[in-house]
Design a protein around this motif. Structure first.
Motif, PDB file in Angstrom:
ATOM      1  N   UNK B 106       0.852  -1.190   0.000  1.00  0.00           N
ATOM      2  CA  UNK B 106       0.000   0.000   0.000  1.00  0.00           C
ATOM      3  C   UNK B 106       0.888   1.240   0.000  1.00  0.00           C
ATOM      4  N   UNK B 107       0.255   2.351  -0.322  1.00  0.00           N
ATOM      5  CA  UNK B 107       0.987   3.618  -0.351  1.00  0.00           C
ATOM      6  C   UNK B 107       0.662   4.419   0.915  1.00  0.00           C
ATOM      7  N   UNK B 108       1.666   5.046   1.460  1.00  0.00           N
ATOM      8  CA  UNK B 108       1.462   5.925   2.610  1.00  0.00           C
ATOM      9  C   UNK B 108       2.090   7.271   2.287  1.00  0.00           C
ATOM     10  N   UNK B 109       1.400   8.331   2.674  1.00  0.00           N
ATOM     11  CA  UNK B 109       1.886   9.677   2.376  1.00  0.00           C
ATOM     12  C   UNK B 109       2.423  10.328   3.648  1.00  0.00           C
ATOM     13  N   UNK B 110       3.523  11.007   3.553  1.00  0.00           N
ATOM     14  CA  UNK B 110       4.055  11.756   4.700  1.00  0.00           C
ATOM     15  C   UNK B 110       4.447  13.156   4.245  1.00  0.00           C
ATOM     16  N   UNK B 111       4.028  14.153   5.023  1.00  0.00           N
ATOM     17  CA  UNK B 111       4.473  15.534   4.808  1.00  0.00           C
ATOM     18  C   UNK B 111       5.058  16.017   6.118  1.00  0.00           C
ATOM     19  N   UNK B 112       6.172  16.658   6.025  1.00  0.00           N
ATOM     20  CA  UNK B 112       6.744  17.289   7.220  1.00  0.00           C
ATOM     21  C   UNK B 112       6.672  18.794   7.031  1.00  0.00           C
ATOM     22  N   UNK B 113       5.952  19.459   7.914  1.00  0.00           N
ATOM     23  CA  UNK B 113       5.785  20.920   7.859  1.00  0.00           C
ATOM     24  C   UNK B 113       6.368  21.531   9.130  1.00  0.00           C
ATOM     25  N   UNK B 191       1.575  -5.283   5.871  1.00  0.00           N
ATOM     26  CA  UNK B 191       1.799  -5.608   7.290  1.00  0.00           C
ATOM     27  C   UNK B 191       2.763  -4.620   7.966  1.00  0.00           C
ATOM     28  N   UNK B 192       3.351  -3.720   7.162  1.00  0.00           N
ATOM     29  CA  UNK B 192       4.288  -2.740   7.748  1.00  0.00           C
ATOM     30  C   UNK B 192       3.585  -1.430   8.104  1.00  0.00           C
ATOM     31  N   UNK B 193       2.257  -1.355   7.950  1.00  0.00           N
ATOM     32  CA  UNK B 193       1.548  -0.093   8.213  1.00  0.00           C
ATOM     33  C   UNK B 193       1.773   0.361   9.664  1.00  0.00           C
ATOM     34  N   UNK B 194       1.579  -0.561  10.611  1.00  0.00           N
ATOM     35  CA  UNK B 194       1.728  -0.164  12.021  1.00  0.00           C
ATOM     36  C   UNK B 194       3.162   0.224  12.367  1.00  0.00           C
ATOM     37  N   UNK B 195       4.167  -0.604  11.987  1.00  0.00           N
ATOM     38  CA  UNK B 195       5.550  -0.155  12.240  1.00  0.00           C
ATOM     39  C   UNK B 195       5.868   1.175  11.561  1.00  0.00           C
ATOM     40  N   UNK B 196       5.310   1.413  10.373  1.00  0.00           N
ATOM     41  CA  UNK B 196       5.568   2.678   9.676  1.00  0.00           C
ATOM     42  C   UNK B 196       4.995   3.839  10.480  1.00  0.00           C
ATOM     43  N   UNK B 197       3.747   3.661  10.948  1.00  0.00           N
ATOM     44  CA  UNK B 197       3.120   4.714  11.745  1.00  0.00           C
ATOM     45  C   UNK B 197       3.913   4.969  13.023  1.00  0.00           C
ATOM     46  N   UNK B 198       4.429   3.886  13.614  1.00  0.00           N
ATOM     47  CA  UNK B 198       5.230   4.038  14.835  1.00  0.00           C
ATOM     48  C   UNK B 198       6.483   4.853  14.535  1.00  0.00           C
ATOM     49  N   UNK B 199       7.087   4.618  13.365  1.00  0.00           N
ATOM     50  CA  UNK B 199       8.271   5.388  12.974  1.00  0.00           C
ATOM     51  C   UNK B 199       7.907   6.857  12.824  1.00  0.00           C
ATOM     52  N   UNK B 200       6.761   7.129  12.180  1.00  0.00           N
ATOM     53  CA  UNK B 200       6.319   8.521  12.015  1.00  0.00           C
ATOM     54  C   UNK B 200       6.112   9.163  13.392  1.00  0.00           C
ATOM     55  N   UNK B 201       5.483   8.415  14.305  1.00  0.00           N
ATOM     56  CA  UNK B 201       5.239   8.921  15.663  1.00  0.00           C
ATOM     57  C   UNK B 201       6.541   9.253  16.372  1.00  0.00           C
ATOM     58  N   UNK B 202       7.528   8.353  16.242  1.00  0.00           N
ATOM     59  CA  UNK B 202       8.815   8.564  16.912  1.00  0.00           C
ATOM     60  C   UNK B 202       9.526   9.778  16.313  1.00  0.00           C
ATOM     61  N   UNK B 203       9.447   9.926  14.993  1.00  0.00           N
ATOM     62  CA  UNK B 203      10.092  11.081  14.346  1.00  0.00           C
ATOM     63  C   UNK B 203       9.413  12.373  14.782  1.00  0.00           C
ATOM     64  N   UNK B 204       8.081  12.320  14.915  1.00  0.00           N
ATOM     65  CA  UNK B 204       7.339  13.499  15.360  1.00  0.00           C
ATOM     66  C   UNK B 204       7.758  13.901  16.769  1.00  0.00           C
ATOM     67  N   UNK B 205       7.916  12.892  17.642  1.00  0.00           N
ATOM     68  CA  UNK B 205       8.304  13.175  19.030  1.00  0.00           C
ATOM     69  C   UNK B 205       9.727  13.732  19.090  1.00  0.00           C
ATOM     70  N   UNK B 206      10.582  13.239  18.195  1.00  0.00           N
ATOM     71  CA  UNK B 206      11.984  13.686  18.206  1.00  0.00           C
ATOM     72  C   UNK B 206      12.165  15.061  17.540  1.00  0.00           C
ATOM     73  N   UNK B 207      11.147  15.513  16.816  1.00  0.00           N
ATOM     74  CA  UNK B 207      11.241  16.803  16.109  1.00  0.00           C
ATOM     75  C   UNK B 207      10.044  17.687  16.461  1.00  0.00           C
ATOM     76  N   UNK B 208      10.013  18.191  17.705  1.00  0.00           N
ATOM     77  CA  UNK B 208       8.811  18.912  18.148  1.00  0.00           C
ATOM     78  C   UNK B 208       8.527  20.202  17.361  1.00  0.00           C
ATOM     79  N   UNK B 209       9.521  20.725  16.642  1.00  0.00           N
ATOM     80  CA  UNK B 209       9.259  21.943  15.864  1.00  0.00           C
ATOM     81  C   UNK B 209       8.659  21.619  14.507  1.00  0.00           C
ATOM     82  N   UNK B 210       8.463  20.314  14.215  1.00  0.00           N
ATOM     83  CA  UNK B 210       7.857  19.918  12.946  1.00  0.00           C
ATOM     84  C   UNK B 210       6.498  19.297  13.194  1.00  0.00           C
ATOM     85  N   UNK B 211       5.683  19.336  12.134  1.00  0.00           N
ATOM     86  CA  UNK B 211       4.388  18.663  12.192  1.00  0.00           C
ATOM     87  C   UNK B 211       4.431  17.600  11.101  1.00  0.00           C
TER      88      UNK B 211
END
Lengths: 72, 227
Positions: B106-113, B191-211
């Motif tokens: 599946x395709x997943x989209x990510x934007x970092x603002x 089957x990687x959707x959940x691990x991918x989301x977890x990675x996005x969550x961790x990156x978000x937590x590590x970069x509080x000035x980004x959305x």
């Protein structure tokens, strides 16, 4: 509606537009919708942030700031 | 006319009933190893209104259940079933290759603002600024701006590297706009959707000035290559 849900919904719609109108299998004779090479998030970001501002304004009763030209 | 939603592998069992644009039943016609998903359409071409776009998307998403799906761009009309079968015949091998590429994925989209306004350096002129001071100020502005863009590129590159670890393919743009550090789509195993989301969550937590905005799973719109 909480602000983050509004943002999420809007971003999902923008992502849908970005895909469904601009990507995918092209069959000759498709309707030409001229969004090619336009990042819809780029366009939509202003609308999105404006709509969140408006939401904030509705909640607080203060009118939203007018958009700053030339920033988007 | 026939309105097209997607190309899939020839189904081995009847597809569950589905409703397309204008309330028309969704149908399937196969040629060789591939099949087209379509519904009958009367009148002028469908307009790109939100309700039509979501209906198209829902038809495609309901097909995603474990099979490879090549989503068709919104608005594709063919005159009749003969034209549809001719299309499947003509592009059969390319469709087969494309379906193999997206099967199970599946395709997943990510934007970092930036969370707030993009922090562009802006200086104010001192009162009665002379020409020399003006040029010095402008140069300092340009240098600060360059430094910020360099840092943004570096951070976007690091985000992309972390996200790309789970991906079979990707398309990404670093700094497509000053407000957007990264705009990317990743083709990942279902089957990687959940691990991918977890990675996005961790990156978000590590970069509080980004959305970090993550949407999906989507049909693999960005990974249809010339089919």
């Amino acid at each position: 509606m909480p602000e983050h849900l509004v943002v999420e919904r809007e971003v999902t719609l923008l992502d849908l537009l970005d895909r469904i109108l601009d990507k995918g299998v092209i069959i000759s004779g498709d309707i030409t919708i001229s969004v090619a090479n336009v990042d819809l998030i780029y366009l939509g970001l202003r609308l999105l942030l404006t709509s969140v501002d408006n939401l904030e304004a509705i909640r607080t009763g203060i009118p939203a700031l007018p958009a700053t030209p030339g920033q988007a | 006319m026939l309105y097209l939603y997607a190309i899939i592998n020839r189904p081995t069992a009847p597809l569950p009933p589905n409703t397309g644009l204008g309330g028309q039943p969704v149908q399937c016609s196969a040629w060789g190893e591939v099949a087209a998903i379509y519904s009958h359409h009367e009148g002028p071409a469908p307009r790109p209104e939100a309700a039509h776009l979501w209906r198209h998307e829902e038809v495609v998403e309901r097909l995603l259940d474990g099979r490879g799906v090549l989503p068709v761009r919104f608005g594709a009309l063919l005159p009749d079933e003969a034209a549809l079968l001719a299309l499947l015949g003509e592009r059969h091998d390319r469709f087969v290759a494309g379906l193999a590429r997206v099967a199970g994925r599946v395709e997943v989209s990510v934007r970092a603002l930036w969370s707030a306004e993009a922090p562009l350096p802006v200086s104010r002129p001192a009162e009665a600024e002379n020409g020399r001071a003006y040029l010095a100020r402008r140069m300092a502005e340009a240098q600060a701006r360059e430094a910020r863009l360099r840092e943004a590129r570096q951070r976007a590159g690091a985000l992309h590297a972390a996200l790309n670890e789970l991906a079979a393919a990707h398309t990404h743009q670093v700094l497509p706009h000053e407000c957007i550090l990264l705009s990317a789509a990743y083709l990942i195993p279902r089957e990687a959707i959940d691990p991918f989301r977890a990675t996005v969550g961790a990156l978000g937590a590590a970069n509080p000035d980004l959305r970090l905005l993550c949407t999906g799973p989507w049909p693999a719109y960005h990974f249809v290559e010339g089919e």
